[in-house]
Design an enzyme around this catalytic site. Sequence first.
Site, mmCIF file in Angstrom:
data_model
loop_
_atom_site.group_PDB
_atom_site.id
_atom_site.type_symbol
_atom_site.label_atom_id
_atom_site.label_comp_id
_atom_site.label_asym_id
_atom_site.label_seq_id
_atom_site.Cartn_x
_atom_site.Cartn_y
_atom_site.Cartn_z
ATOM 1 N N SER A 135 -0.296 2.129 33.421
ATOM 2 C CA SER A 135 -0.336 2.904 32.167
ATOM 3 C C SER A 135 -1.247 1.700 30.650
ATOM 4 O O SER A 135 -1.319 0.605 30.886
ATOM 5 C CB SER A 135 1.277 2.212 31.693
ATOM 6 O OG SER A 135 1.656 2.954 29.928
ATOM 7 N N LYS A 161 -2.029 6.660 33.786
ATOM 8 C CA LYS A 161 -1.625 7.315 32.625
ATOM 9 C C LYS A 161 -1.856 6.928 31.139
ATOM 10 O O LYS A 161 -2.673 5.083 31.221
ATOM 11 C CB LYS A 161 0.345 7.154 32.461
ATOM 12 C CG LYS A 161 0.891 6.499 31.402
ATOM 13 C CD LYS A 161 2.373 6.271 31.716
ATOM 14 C CE LYS A 161 2.971 5.945 30.343
ATOM 15 N NZ LYS A 161 4.550 5.285 31.411
ATOM 16 N N LYS A 163 -1.489 6.420 27.216
ATOM 17 C CA LYS A 163 -1.192 6.964 25.889
ATOM 18 C C LYS A 163 -1.704 7.330 24.618
ATOM 19 O O LYS A 163 -2.859 7.233 24.835
ATOM 20 C CB LYS A 163 -0.344 5.274 25.153
ATOM 21 C CG LYS A 163 -0.100 3.952 26.197
ATOM 22 C CD LYS A 163 1.600 4.934 25.907
ATOM 23 C CE LYS A 163 2.398 3.614 26.763
ATOM 24 N NZ LYS A 163 4.077 4.374 26.941
ATOM 25 N N ASP A 188 1.620 10.011 27.688
ATOM 26 C CA ASP A 188 2.733 9.189 27.377
ATOM 27 C C ASP A 188 2.852 9.695 25.849
ATOM 28 O O ASP A 188 1.992 8.518 25.347
ATOM 29 C CB ASP A 188 3.274 8.468 28.093
ATOM 30 C CG ASP A 188 4.442 7.490 27.749
ATOM 31 O OD1 ASP A 188 5.480 8.231 27.041
ATOM 32 O OD2 ASP A 188 5.413 6.559 27.929
ATOM 33 N N GLU A 213 4.793 13.031 28.733
ATOM 34 C CA GLU A 213 5.919 12.180 28.625
ATOM 35 C C GLU A 213 6.421 11.996 27.874
ATOM 36 O O GLU A 213 5.407 11.649 26.990
ATOM 37 C CB GLU A 213 5.691 10.200 29.456
ATOM 38 C CG GLU A 213 7.142 9.496 29.797
ATOM 39 C CD GLU A 213 6.536 8.544 30.139
ATOM 40 O OE1 GLU A 213 5.774 8.056 30.980
ATOM 41 O OE2 GLU A 213 7.251 7.235 30.021
ATOM 42 N N ASP A 238 11.693 10.212 28.985
ATOM 43 C CA ASP A 238 11.327 8.080 29.190
ATOM 44 C C ASP A 238 13.086 8.173 28.041
ATOM 45 O O ASP A 238 14.229 8.386 28.645
ATOM 46 C CB ASP A 238 10.579 7.652 28.927
ATOM 47 C CG ASP A 238 10.458 6.397 29.192
ATOM 48 O OD1 ASP A 238 11.010 6.269 29.091
ATOM 49 O OD2 ASP A 238 8.709 6.340 28.621
ATOM 50 N N LYS A 262 13.932 3.777 33.874
ATOM 51 C CA LYS A 262 14.394 2.708 33.587
ATOM 52 C C LYS A 262 15.314 2.093 33.776
ATOM 53 O O LYS A 262 16.477 2.153 32.751
ATOM 54 C CB LYS A 262 13.374 2.868 31.888
ATOM 55 C CG LYS A 262 11.666 2.926 32.049
ATOM 56 C CD LYS A 262 11.344 2.370 31.059
ATOM 57 C CE LYS A 262 10.190 3.659 30.719
ATOM 58 N NZ LYS A 262 9.495 2.997 29.038
ATOM 59 N N GLY A 290 7.635 1.295 33.525
ATOM 60 C CA GLY A 290 7.687 -0.183 33.287
ATOM 61 C C GLY A 290 7.765 -0.253 31.750
ATOM 62 O O GLY A 290 7.821 0.448 31.050
HETATM 63 O O1 OSB Z 1 6.941 4.338 27.099
HETATM 64 O O2 OSB Z 1 7.119 3.803 29.459
HETATM 65 C C1 OSB Z 1 7.063 3.069 28.047
HETATM 66 C C2 OSB Z 1 5.313 -0.645 27.687
HETATM 67 C C3 OSB Z 1 6.225 -0.678 26.584
HETATM 68 C C4 OSB Z 1 7.472 0.174 25.694
HETATM 69 C C5 OSB Z 1 8.659 1.921 26.484
HETATM 70 C C6 OSB Z 1 6.648 2.284 27.433
HETATM 71 C C7 OSB Z 1 5.728 1.291 27.938
HETATM 72 C C8 OSB Z 1 4.286 1.675 29.037
HETATM 73 C C9 OSB Z 1 4.479 0.285 29.320
HETATM 74 O O3 OSB Z 1 4.469 2.125 29.287
HETATM 75 C C10 OSB Z 1 4.435 0.319 31.296
HETATM 76 C C11 OSB Z 1 4.234 -0.987 31.917
HETATM 77 O O4 OSB Z 1 4.729 -1.662 31.914
HETATM 78 O O5 OSB Z 1 3.096 -1.075 32.780
HETATM 79 MG MG MG Z 2 7.014 5.909 28.504
#
Ligand code: OSB
Ligand code: MG
Length: 376
Positions: A135, A161, A163, A188, A213, A238, A262, A290
């Site tokens: 991510s 992925k 953001k 995401d 996402e 999510d 999660k 994650g």
């Molecule tokens: O939306 O998946 C998410 C990290 C913090 C809060 C929300 C998210 C995330 C990530 C990081 O996308 C995923 C990772 O641990 O690498």
């Molecule tokens: Mg997410």
Amino acid sequence: MKIERLELALLELPLVHFFETSFGRIDKKHFVLVTLYGGGFTAYGECVAEQDPYYSAETNETVWHIVTDFIAPRVVGIEFEHPRDVFPALAAIRGHNMAKAAVEMAAWDLYARQRGEPLSQVLGGSRERIASGVSIGIQNSLEELAAKVRRELDAGYRRIKIKIKPGWDLAPVEMIRARFGAIPLMVDANAAYTLADAAHLAKLDAFDLMMIEQPLEYDDIADHAELQRRLTTPICLDESIKTVHLAEEALAAHACRIINIKPGRVGGFRESIRLHDLCAERNIPVWHGGMLESGIGRAANIHLSTLPNFSLPGDIAASKRYFEPDVIDPAIEVAPDGTIAVPREPGLGVSVVQNRLDRATLRRHTITARPVSVVS
Ligand code: OSB
Ligand code: MG
């Protein structure tokens, strides 16, 4: 299995690189670590709550309060036949799934350690390696993003992925497709859009993304269903999937075609397994999300990902992307083929470096059994 003592610690670990989502940028990770003691064993549960109530309503401080005042009295000094009995024992407490999960997951670790079995086995998983994705947060420029994508592809990760948020969506996706071709790619949004953005989001359909996402509000199933009708790109939820029941509603409404699991979001491993099984029954693929976990929480995620319906690469990457050093040693590594080995030692199967934990600890609190083990 009797939980004899519960310890809470608030930790601060610097991140190797800042992480930016649609709700903000962080450069340090603050989290609560639950340690359980029983029968001569020590077990851990890493809480995924953050400092701010932006991803979810919980924060480290609400977790501290709820564990101390409501969860600990229901588990410490109590005999549990199996860790699957922990979540139901907390049923009187509404919400606060991240707090519940931290304790419940530590109870599974304790149980697995007492039996001398890896956590994956106790959870019912069978894979020896799991597929790893990354991510990538919002960057300062497209150039910086391109450099990150290059590095992660070179490291072998099986999907990328990124953001997105309004103003950082079409251009980064277009750039990645132009430079890197048909790589497994997804986005995401962390709830940054509304249904009024549907036509804009539909432009992403041109890029053959694996999924988008959580485009819309964290509690909005109906609007996601409407948006999914207008997109060819599958929606993955999510934030919205806070309970197994909500997942059933979301699937019935066709609000998503993929679900990210999660354990912290749904209250622990028991609920994650139920969610996994529900999705398997409905032919909905799942992948493991994650939350920038340390090696302790990362190991827990790896074990859960050994269940069969985790059929897409998860957000479970190498420790060194986040923390250097991690609180475990050896750190979690990704092989050149983009997979991670599932630890085989009992429980989480990773070695916690106590002095690194101690150095990162801002505050600690120990809870032992009360003389009367009945909760009034
Ligand atoms: O939306 O998946 C998410 C990290 C913090 C809060 C929300 C998210 C995330 C990530 C990081 O996308 C995923 C990772 O641990 O690498
Ligand atoms: Mg997410």
